[in-house]
Design a protein around this motif. Structure first.
Motif, mmCIF file in Angstrom:
data_model
loop_
_atom_site.group_PDB
_atom_site.id
_atom_site.type_symbol
_atom_site.label_atom_id
_atom_site.label_comp_id
_atom_site.label_asym_id
_atom_site.label_seq_id
_atom_site.Cartn_x
_atom_site.Cartn_y
_atom_site.Cartn_z
ATOM 1 N N THR A 64 0.809 -1.222 0.000
ATOM 2 C CA THR A 64 0.000 0.000 0.000
ATOM 3 C C THR A 64 0.845 1.276 0.000
ATOM 4 O OG1 THR A 64 -0.234 0.012 2.419
ATOM 5 C CG2 THR A 64 -1.902 -1.181 1.158
ATOM 6 N N LYS A 67 -0.231 3.829 -2.561
ATOM 7 C CA LYS A 67 -1.198 4.902 -2.312
ATOM 8 C C LYS A 67 -0.497 6.264 -2.238
ATOM 9 C CE LYS A 67 -5.263 2.761 -1.646
ATOM 10 N NZ LYS A 67 -6.499 3.101 -2.403
ATOM 11 N N GLU A 148 -5.150 4.228 -10.685
ATOM 12 C CA GLU A 148 -4.437 3.333 -9.788
ATOM 13 C C GLU A 148 -3.837 2.154 -10.545
ATOM 14 O OE1 GLU A 148 -7.040 2.246 -6.598
ATOM 15 O OE2 GLU A 148 -6.931 4.220 -5.682
ATOM 16 N N ASP A 150 -1.137 -1.662 -9.773
ATOM 17 C CA ASP A 150 -0.370 -2.508 -8.858
ATOM 18 C C ASP A 150 0.875 -2.979 -9.594
ATOM 19 O OD1 ASP A 150 0.369 -3.818 -6.571
ATOM 20 O OD2 ASP A 150 -1.115 -5.423 -6.729
ATOM 21 N N SER A 190 0.255 0.046 5.715
ATOM 22 C CA SER A 190 -1.155 0.050 6.127
ATOM 23 C C SER A 190 -1.282 0.740 7.479
ATOM 24 C CB SER A 190 -1.701 -1.381 6.192
ATOM 25 O OG SER A 190 -1.790 -1.934 4.891
ATOM 26 N N ARG A 193 -0.322 4.622 7.022
ATOM 27 C CA ARG A 193 -1.413 5.402 6.421
ATOM 28 C C ARG A 193 -2.487 5.734 7.456
ATOM 29 N NH1 ARG A 193 -4.422 3.139 3.084
ATOM 30 N NH2 ARG A 193 -3.770 0.962 3.370
#
Length: 339
Positions: A64, A67, A148, A150, A190, A193
């Motif tokens: 993540t 992000k 977005e 990955d 995670s 954030r």
């Protein structure tokens, strides 16, 4: 209706390949056969000096942390994270990475953005003397948001069977040497954030303790340890290596140990980076949880015989590292003693 109306732009895919071509080709080292566009990446093994070749593979993603790249619209370093997470792992077996492949899944294929991502992958490969010999970009509308994506990667390294690092060789009295990290690397995001309320906070806010903005600090690429470790392995009988990733000290250091020893880590010796102090203070996180989640400023540890400490530190310093002793191996049941 055609494929483009369904959300997949084949022409954009062709353009992305053209834009990334120069970045990819700069990674081509001896052994690379062919170029981009084939159904498989070809690599010819040079087995000179290797009696019993063993291939060591590793795969990983970035998690993540992506992000942060989305929010700041900065995509040219995230690929380096992907490379580092893979090549640093195979080093722990004593292997030298040979080649790398990436997989990028996007909601919308914007060629310039894909090329930026791949430029980061190429930079990571080049810094690791590792060839980027192939990859895949998949446009997946309705699966990912159009802004977005990955990314995941895969590397293969080689080591002589007789030189594979084996934790059985770790013994009482060995010293533990730390190689500093560049920051949070690519683990624990995670939690990060949630702590900083990423998405709502101001990533452009300058933090005096960091000497930069929070956004710049958190996007700092994962450090690559290939060149210094490969050079060290040529000259020192390294007992074991651990890459400090997700799970921090408590999960990763025991992976470099056998069942009859304990890694005694001196907390006051660990050069904790400012970002981890900020994370702990902001999130009110206990010391145990910090060391159980983050690298705390130590991206990799090497375990060597006490008589090899000075030589090890000298070699690593000659490679641009700032190594230091953070602990020693003592008798006990496998684990770490953080004292």
């Amino acid at each position: 209706m055609d494929y483009k109306q369904a959300g997949v732009d084949v022409e954009a895919g062709y353009k992305a390949v053209e834009l990334m071509k120069a970045s990819v080709e700069k990674t081509f080292i001896k052994g690379v056969l062919g170029g981009l566009g084939g159904f498989g990446g070809l690599f010819e093994l040079d087995l000179d000096g290797i009696q019993k070749p063993v291939l060591v593979s590793g795969t990983d993603g970035v998690g993540t942390k992506l992000k942060l790249a989305f929010l700041q619209d900065k995509h040219d370093t995230i690929g380096m994270d992907c490379v580092a997470m893979c090549v640093n792992d195979v080093l722990c077996s004593g292997a030298k990475p040979l080649f790398f492949l990436d997989y990028i899944a996007v909601g919308k294929n914007i060629p310039e953005r894909v090329a930026q991502i791949v430029s980061g992958v190429a930079d990571g490969c080049e810094k690791s003397d590792c060839a980027l010999i192939g990859g895949e970009t998949a446009e997946m509308p309705d699966f990912y948001h159009q802004d977005e994506y990955d990314i995941a990667g895969f590397t293969v390294g080689i080591v002589d069977k007789d030189k594979i690092l084996d934790s059985k060789n770790v013994s009482i009295g060995n010293k533990i040497i730390a190689l500093p990290s560049s920051g949070v690397h690519s683990n624990g995001f995670s939690l990060v954030r949630k702590i900083f309320n990423i998405g709502e906070c101001d990533l452009n806010e300058y933090h005096e303790s960091l000497g930069k903005t929070l956004g710049d600090e958190l996007l700092t690429p994962t450090k690559l340890y290939v060149k210094p470790i490969v050079e060290l392995l040529k000259q020192v009988d390294v007992k074991s290596i651990a890459h400090i990733t997700g799970g921090g000290f408590y999960e990763n250091i025991p992976r470099a140990l056998n069942d009859n020893v304990v890694a005694k880590i001196f907390k006051d010796k660990v050069q904790v980076l400012p970002i981890f102090k900020l994370i702990a203070e902001t999130g009110h996180i206990s010391e145990k949880d910090m060391f159980n989640t983050f690298n705390m400023g130590v991206g990799m540890i090497v375990i060597v015989d006490e008589n090899d400490v000075d030589k090890t530190i000298s070699i690593l310093k000659s490679q641009g590292e700032n190594p230091y002793i953070i602990g020693e191996i003592i008798e006990g049941q496998k684990g770490i003693d953080l004292c």
